[in-house]
Design an enzyme around this catalytic site. Sequence first.
Site, PDB file in Angstrom:
ATOM      1  N   ARG A 132     -98.131 -37.015 -21.470  1.00  0.00           N
ATOM      2  CA  ARG A 132     -96.963 -37.905 -21.464  1.00  0.00           C
ATOM      3  C   ARG A 132     -97.650 -38.974 -22.526  1.00  0.00           C
ATOM      4  O   ARG A 132     -98.915 -39.544 -22.269  1.00  0.00           O
ATOM      5  CB  ARG A 132     -96.738 -38.698 -20.136  1.00  0.00           C
ATOM      6  CG  ARG A 132     -95.395 -39.344 -20.162  1.00  0.00           C
ATOM      7  CD  ARG A 132     -95.255 -40.195 -18.977  1.00  0.00           C
ATOM      8  NE  ARG A 132     -93.996 -41.227 -19.299  1.00  0.00           N
ATOM      9  CZ  ARG A 132     -93.832 -42.141 -18.730  1.00  0.00           C
ATOM     10  NH1 ARG A 132     -94.303 -42.687 -17.314  1.00  0.00           N
ATOM     11  NH2 ARG A 132     -92.829 -43.083 -18.950  1.00  0.00           N
ATOM     12  N   HIS A 133     -96.832 -39.578 -23.250  1.00  0.00           N
ATOM     13  CA  HIS A 133     -97.215 -40.524 -24.264  1.00  0.00           C
ATOM     14  C   HIS A 133     -97.703 -41.742 -23.394  1.00  0.00           C
ATOM     15  O   HIS A 133     -97.489 -41.898 -22.369  1.00  0.00           O
ATOM     16  CB  HIS A 133     -96.110 -40.976 -25.283  1.00  0.00           C
ATOM     17  CG  HIS A 133     -94.626 -41.574 -24.291  1.00  0.00           C
ATOM     18  ND1 HIS A 133     -94.879 -42.908 -23.974  1.00  0.00           N
ATOM     19  CD2 HIS A 133     -93.742 -41.106 -24.115  1.00  0.00           C
ATOM     20  CE1 HIS A 133     -93.524 -43.161 -23.431  1.00  0.00           C
ATOM     21  NE2 HIS A 133     -92.996 -41.881 -23.261  1.00  0.00           N
TER      22      HIS A 133
ATOM     23  N   LYS B 296     -98.052 -45.984 -22.609  1.00  0.00           N
ATOM     24  CA  LYS B 296     -97.028 -47.056 -22.037  1.00  0.00           C
ATOM     25  C   LYS B 296     -96.671 -47.624 -23.332  1.00  0.00           C
ATOM     26  O   LYS B 296     -97.410 -48.188 -24.151  1.00  0.00           O
ATOM     27  CB  LYS B 296     -97.826 -47.888 -21.292  1.00  0.00           C
ATOM     28  CG  LYS B 296     -96.857 -48.811 -20.505  1.00  0.00           C
ATOM     29  CD  LYS B 296     -97.516 -49.601 -19.165  1.00  0.00           C
ATOM     30  CE  LYS B 296     -96.675 -50.022 -18.034  1.00  0.00           C
ATOM     31  NZ  LYS B 296     -97.234 -50.447 -17.093  1.00  0.00           N
ATOM     32  N   THR B 297     -95.485 -47.815 -23.430  1.00  0.00           N
ATOM     33  CA  THR B 297     -94.658 -48.540 -24.590  1.00  0.00           C
ATOM     34  C   THR B 297     -93.994 -49.978 -24.002  1.00  0.00           C
ATOM     35  O   THR B 297     -94.166 -50.322 -22.872  1.00  0.00           O
ATOM     36  CB  THR B 297     -93.298 -47.725 -25.029  1.00  0.00           C
ATOM     37  OG1 THR B 297     -92.445 -47.490 -23.884  1.00  0.00           O
ATOM     38  CG2 THR B 297     -93.973 -46.311 -25.440  1.00  0.00           C
ATOM     39  N   MET B 298     -93.504 -50.516 -24.965  1.00  0.00           N
ATOM     40  CA  MET B 298     -92.825 -51.853 -24.647  1.00  0.00           C
ATOM     41  C   MET B 298     -91.656 -51.534 -23.668  1.00  0.00           C
ATOM     42  O   MET B 298     -91.377 -52.453 -22.760  1.00  0.00           O
ATOM     43  CB  MET B 298     -92.208 -52.522 -26.109  1.00  0.00           C
ATOM     44  CG  MET B 298     -93.410 -52.862 -27.018  1.00  0.00           C
ATOM     45  SD  MET B 298     -92.817 -53.218 -28.761  1.00  0.00           S
ATOM     46  CE  MET B 298     -91.563 -54.814 -28.050  1.00  0.00           C
TER      47      MET B 298
ATOM     48  N   ASN C 148     -91.320 -49.320 -21.530  1.00  0.00           N
ATOM     49  CA  ASN C 148     -91.983 -48.793 -20.224  1.00  0.00           C
ATOM     50  C   ASN C 148     -92.116 -49.891 -19.550  1.00  0.00           C
ATOM     51  O   ASN C 148     -92.085 -50.176 -18.276  1.00  0.00           O
ATOM     52  CB  ASN C 148     -93.164 -47.971 -20.417  1.00  0.00           C
ATOM     53  CG  ASN C 148     -92.727 -46.500 -21.076  1.00  0.00           C
ATOM     54  OD1 ASN C 148     -93.647 -45.858 -21.547  1.00  0.00           O
ATOM     55  ND2 ASN C 148     -91.751 -45.941 -20.663  1.00  0.00           N
TER      56      ASN C 148
ATOM     57  N   ARG D  79     -93.511 -42.902 -30.572  1.00  0.00           N
ATOM     58  CA  ARG D  79     -94.329 -43.216 -29.300  1.00  0.00           C
ATOM     59  C   ARG D  79     -95.227 -41.971 -29.099  1.00  0.00           C
ATOM     60  O   ARG D  79     -96.349 -42.080 -28.658  1.00  0.00           O
ATOM     61  CB  ARG D  79     -93.640 -43.792 -28.298  1.00  0.00           C
ATOM     62  CG  ARG D  79     -92.746 -42.855 -27.480  1.00  0.00           C
ATOM     63  CD  ARG D  79     -91.853 -43.566 -26.553  1.00  0.00           C
ATOM     64  NE  ARG D  79     -90.902 -42.729 -25.499  1.00  0.00           N
ATOM     65  CZ  ARG D  79     -89.752 -42.355 -26.067  1.00  0.00           C
ATOM     66  NH1 ARG D  79     -89.046 -42.761 -27.369  1.00  0.00           N
ATOM     67  NH2 ARG D  79     -88.919 -41.799 -25.194  1.00  0.00           N
TER      68      ARG D  79
ATOM     69  N   GLU E  59     -87.510 -36.687 -25.483  1.00  0.00           N
ATOM     70  CA  GLU E  59     -87.048 -37.217 -24.209  1.00  0.00           C
ATOM     71  C   GLU E  59     -85.490 -36.719 -23.921  1.00  0.00           C
ATOM     72  O   GLU E  59     -84.909 -36.414 -24.867  1.00  0.00           O
ATOM     73  CB  GLU E  59     -87.221 -38.597 -23.821  1.00  0.00           C
ATOM     74  CG  GLU E  59     -86.752 -39.139 -22.528  1.00  0.00           C
ATOM     75  CD  GLU E  59     -87.907 -38.526 -21.418  1.00  0.00           C
ATOM     76  OE1 GLU E  59     -87.377 -37.447 -21.236  1.00  0.00           O
ATOM     77  OE2 GLU E  59     -88.617 -39.125 -20.910  1.00  0.00           O
TER      78      GLU E  59
END
Length: 234
Positions: A10-11, A13-15, A17, A62, A89
């Site tokens: 899984r990619h 952690k993003t903004m 997320n 991402r 996704e």
Amino acid sequence: MKKVKLYIARHGKTMFNTIGRAQGWSDTPLTAQGELGIRELGIGLKEAGIVFDAAFSSDSGRTMQTMEIILKECQQEKIPYTRDKRIREWCFGSLDGGYDGELFYGVLPRTKAFENGRDMKDVPYPELAESLVEVDTANWAEPWPVLRKRIYDGFEAIAVQMEEQGGGNAIVVSHGMTINTFAWLVEPNQPRLSLDNGSVTVANYEDGRFILETVGDMSYRQIGRKILEDVENA
């Protein structure tokens, strides 16, 4: 011929997320914390001695950013790398980019699938997909037959390509709900887990079928974190 093994991460952690927004086909970059987590993953994979023969990700920014970090930390930046929109996704349609609480605990619970007090974890993926179609005013959300075919076909195409090239290990970067859906399609009795950013799900492919080895494994990140901590404390 070597066996085909997909290491599906899984990619990072993003903004979105971080601030709790639904991030389907919308996209935000990894945060500094997200980049660090994927550095841990890459270092852990390298420490485990895993050599990849090819790399695949969705076409979302991402996942591509995540892949760049993994390959750099694994020192395998020169392997073939393919982007495939089929392992994107889920699309949340008009609710994409909205707050998780509004989508998963506000709008969706008012659909048919959530009648009689059913909780999110009690609603099977086919019904959840149809709930999204029901509430999506933009008509972008995918009906379950379309979503199921897209996701499974994407991972199967990767496995078949690896098989045709003589087998081996592939690093694949995708998304939380997509990975969980794939695992459920392979093993319908598989418990629905909340996959952490940088977790790894391993699927073997042989004789035209997948067999899950692990789902949501965080051990590579943990190994990488320990190595980074030891370097900092040296």
